[in-house]
Structures are given as structure tokens and as C-alpha cells.
Design a protein around this motif. Structure first.
Motif, PDB file in Angstrom:
ATOM      1  N   ALA A  76      35.350 -29.250 -12.857  1.00 38.21           N
ATOM      2  CA  ALA A  76      33.917 -29.052 -13.082  1.00 38.21           C
ATOM      3  C   ALA A  76      33.135 -30.250 -12.531  1.00 38.21           C
ATOM      4  O   ALA A  76      33.645 -31.366 -12.452  1.00 38.21           O
ATOM      5  N   PRO A  77      31.881 -30.019 -12.162  1.00 35.00           N
ATOM      6  CA  PRO A  77      31.064 -31.107 -11.619  1.00 35.00           C
ATOM      7  C   PRO A  77      30.559 -32.052 -12.712  1.00 35.00           C
ATOM      8  O   PRO A  77      30.578 -31.721 -13.891  1.00 35.00           O
ATOM      9  N   LYS A  78      30.090 -33.211 -12.276  1.00 41.75           N
ATOM     10  CA  LYS A  78      29.425 -34.150 -13.179  1.00 41.75           C
ATOM     11  C   LYS A  78      27.917 -33.931 -13.175  1.00 41.75           C
ATOM     12  O   LYS A  78      27.224 -34.327 -14.097  1.00 41.75           O
ATOM     13  N   TYR A  79      27.419 -33.299 -12.102  1.00 40.37           N
ATOM     14  CA  TYR A  79      25.985 -33.109 -11.922  1.00 40.37           C
ATOM     15  C   TYR A  79      25.702 -31.693 -11.426  1.00 40.37           C
ATOM     16  O   TYR A  79      26.513 -31.096 -10.725  1.00 40.37           O
ATOM     17  N   LEU A  80      24.528 -31.192 -11.766  1.00 39.68           N
ATOM     18  CA  LEU A  80      23.997 -29.959 -11.208  1.00 39.68           C
ATOM     19  C   LEU A  80      22.737 -30.334 -10.447  1.00 39.68           C
ATOM     20  O   LEU A  80      21.948 -31.158 -10.909  1.00 39.68           O
ATOM     21  N   SER A  81      22.539 -29.736  -9.290  1.00 36.87           N
ATOM     22  CA  SER A  81      21.334 -29.964  -8.508  1.00 36.87           C
ATOM     23  C   SER A  81      20.638 -28.620  -8.326  1.00 36.87           C
ATOM     24  O   SER A  81      21.213 -27.693  -7.748  1.00 36.87           O
ATOM     25  N   VAL A  82      19.428 -28.520  -8.860  1.00 38.80           N
ATOM     26  CA  VAL A  82      18.665 -27.278  -8.795  1.00 38.80           C
ATOM     27  C   VAL A  82      17.335 -27.564  -8.113  1.00 38.80           C
ATOM     28  O   VAL A  82      16.539 -28.353  -8.627  1.00 38.80           O
ATOM     29  N   ASN A  83      17.143 -26.977  -6.942  1.00 40.78           N
ATOM     30  CA  ASN A  83      15.905 -27.180  -6.180  1.00 40.78           C
ATOM     31  C   ASN A  83      15.582 -28.658  -5.989  1.00 40.78           C
ATOM     32  O   ASN A  83      14.452 -29.087  -6.170  1.00 40.78           O
ATOM     33  N   GLY A  84      16.582 -29.446  -5.666  1.00 41.17           N
ATOM     34  CA  GLY A  84      16.386 -30.864  -5.400  1.00 41.17           C
ATOM     35  C   GLY A  84      16.310 -31.749  -6.631  1.00 41.17           C
ATOM     36  O   GLY A  84      16.150 -32.957  -6.515  1.00 41.17           O
ATOM     37  N   LYS A  85      16.423 -31.160  -7.820  1.00 42.92           N
ATOM     38  CA  LYS A  85      16.398 -31.940  -9.051  1.00 42.92           C
ATOM     39  C   LYS A  85      17.822 -32.024  -9.605  1.00 42.92           C
ATOM     40  O   LYS A  85      18.530 -31.025  -9.672  1.00 42.92           O
ATOM     41  N   ARG A  86      18.208 -33.213 -10.002  1.00 48.90           N
ATOM     42  CA  ARG A  86      19.568 -33.471 -10.464  1.00 48.90           C
ATOM     43  C   ARG A  86      19.632 -33.477 -11.985  1.00 48.90           C
ATOM     44  O   ARG A  86      18.754 -34.013 -12.652  1.00 48.90           O
ATOM     45  N   PHE A  87      20.684 -32.870 -12.521  1.00 52.71           N
ATOM     46  CA  PHE A  87      20.931 -32.846 -13.958  1.00 52.71           C
ATOM     47  C   PHE A  87      22.310 -33.433 -14.199  1.00 52.71           C
ATOM     48  O   PHE A  87      23.306 -32.953 -13.649  1.00 52.71           O
ATOM     49  N   THR A  88      22.385 -34.485 -15.012  1.00 52.19           N
ATOM     50  CA  THR A  88      23.661 -35.089 -15.364  1.00 52.19           C
ATOM     51  C   THR A  88      24.239 -34.336 -16.554  1.00 52.19           C
ATOM     52  O   THR A  88      23.583 -34.203 -17.585  1.00 52.19           O
ATOM     53  N   ILE A  89      25.469 -33.850 -16.398  1.00 57.81           N
ATOM     54  CA  ILE A  89      26.111 -33.091 -17.459  1.00 57.81           C
ATOM     55  C   ILE A  89      26.703 -34.059 -18.482  1.00 57.81           C
ATOM     56  O   ILE A  89      27.568 -34.868 -18.162  1.00 57.81           O
ATOM     57  N   VAL A  90      26.191 -33.974 -19.704  1.00 55.21           N
ATOM     58  CA  VAL A  90      26.685 -34.788 -20.815  1.00 55.21           C
ATOM     59  C   VAL A  90      26.958 -33.840 -21.980  1.00 55.21           C
ATOM     60  O   VAL A  90      26.015 -33.275 -22.544  1.00 55.21           O
ATOM     61  N   PRO A  91      28.239 -33.638 -22.324  1.00 53.42           N
ATOM     62  CA  PRO A  91      28.552 -32.721 -23.428  1.00 53.42           C
ATOM     63  C   PRO A  91      27.894 -33.163 -24.728  1.00 53.42           C
ATOM     64  O   PRO A  91      27.942 -34.334 -25.094  1.00 53.42           O
ATOM     65  N   LYS A  92      27.262 -32.207 -25.416  1.00 55.77           N
ATOM     66  CA  LYS A  92      26.592 -32.494 -26.686  1.00 55.77           C
ATOM     67  C   LYS A  92      27.517 -32.236 -27.879  1.00 55.77           C
ATOM     68  O   LYS A  92      27.148 -32.527 -29.008  1.00 55.77           O
ATOM     69  N   GLU A  93      28.672 -31.635 -27.616  1.00 55.21           N
ATOM     70  CA  GLU A  93      29.661 -31.407 -28.666  1.00 55.21           C
ATOM     71  C   GLU A  93      31.043 -31.535 -28.042  1.00 55.21           C
ATOM     72  O   GLU A  93      31.189 -31.465 -26.821  1.00 55.21           O
ATOM     73  N   SER A  94      32.039 -31.726 -28.886  1.00 58.71           N
ATOM     74  CA  SER A  94      33.394 -31.944 -28.377  1.00 58.71           C
ATOM     75  C   SER A  94      33.913 -30.699 -27.660  1.00 58.71           C
ATOM     76  O   SER A  94      33.522 -29.570 -27.972  1.00 58.71           O
ATOM     77  N   LEU A  95      34.788 -30.941 -26.700  1.00 58.29           N
ATOM     78  CA  LEU A  95      35.355 -29.863 -25.912  1.00 58.29           C
ATOM     79  C   LEU A  95      36.866 -29.814 -26.122  1.00 58.29           C
ATOM     80  O   LEU A  95      37.525 -30.857 -26.127  1.00 58.29           O
ATOM     81  N   PRO A  96      37.429 -28.608 -26.261  1.00 58.16           N
ATOM     82  CA  PRO A  96      38.886 -28.510 -26.364  1.00 58.16           C
ATOM     83  C   PRO A  96      39.509 -28.819 -25.006  1.00 58.16           C
ATOM     84  O   PRO A  96      38.839 -28.783 -23.974  1.00 58.16           O
TER      85      PRO A  96
END
Length: 137
Positions: A76-96
Motif C-alpha cells: 500500500a502507498p504512504k501517500y495519496l495524490s488527488v488533483n495535485g493535492k497530497r494526503f499522508t496516510i496515517v492510520p487512526k486505529e490499529s491494523l491487523p
């Protein structure tokens, strides 16, 4: 004079700041997506995917990418880029842990470039690797 130079420098720094996608702007992407077509690298035509064996994934409210079983997607990526805007993926809850990820060797594609048009999502995961088109489930 120093104050003027400092002001010009600060204004310049603010103007060069990277455009960031807010969590609210991420919300239209949240949901489950099913692969409908692929566009191989170097080609201008889309190849439609048949019903059997279609790839699915989910974008969670915090940007985390889940596989079709609800586990964290491998590679999976660390970032999403939507229409030139970057979003840093930071989990808000624990992941299995996804046991399938131990079997996968990932290439470094830290950012997924996304284009959302109504219920169609176009994804370019790595530069030059082609694109994938998904429809909302």
C-alpha cells in the motif's frame, strides 16, 4: 531593510508550501472499489476486465488501503495524490497483520495518483506503469 527581507522570505515560503488534501476532501474516495479496466503503459486504449477474478480494494476514512478481505493491502502507498493535492496516510486505529504480505515483494511506489470522476476512480500507482480504472461498489 532586514524586516522587509524577512517578510518577503516568509511570504515566499508560504506560497511554495505543498498543497495538502484535508481529511474532509478525502471523504469522496472512501468506500469499496472494483477494477473495471486497465490501460497498459504506453497505450492509449483501455482494456476492460471480465467479471471473474476482479481485484477489489477499500479506502478507509483515514486513507488506509484495505484489501477485499478488510486487511491492510500489501504494498500500500504512504501517500495519496488527488488533483495535485497530497494526503499522508496515517492510520487512526490499529491494523491487523495481513499474512499474505509475507509472500509479496513490494516495489517502492509511495504515492498513488488518483482521479475521481463521479463513481469512477482512475489510479496510477507508479510512474510509467499504466493506469487502472475502478468503479464504486
Amino acid at each position: 531593510m532586514k524586516n522587509l527581507l524577512l517578510l518577503v522570505f516568509l511570504v515566499g515560503m508560504v506560497g511554495c508550501r505543498e498543497k495538502a488534501l484535508s481529511p474532509e476532501e478525502l471523504q469522496p474516495l472512501v468506500g469499496k472499489w472494483r477494477l473495471s479496466a486497465v490501460q497498459p503503459a504506453g497505450k492509449n486504449e483501455w482494456e476492460y476486465v471480465t467479471q471473474s477474478g476482479q481485484y477489489q480494494f477499500e479506502i478507509r476514512y483515514d486513507g488506509v488501503i484495505l484489501d477485499q478481505n478488510g486487511l491492510p493491502a500489501c504494498c500500500a502507498p504512504k501517500y495519496l495524490s488527488v488533483n495535485g493535492k497530497r494526503f499522508t496516510i496515517v492510520p487512526k486505529e490499529s491494523l491487523p497483520t495481513n499474512p499474505q504480505c509475507a509472500l509479496v515483494s513490494c516495489l517502492a511506489c509511495d504515492t498513488w495518483a488518483l482521479d475521481l470522476q463521479a463513481d469512477t476512480l482512475t489510479l496510477a500507482s507508479c510512474q510509467g506503469s499504466g493506469r487502472n480504472r475502478f468503479i464504486r461498489l
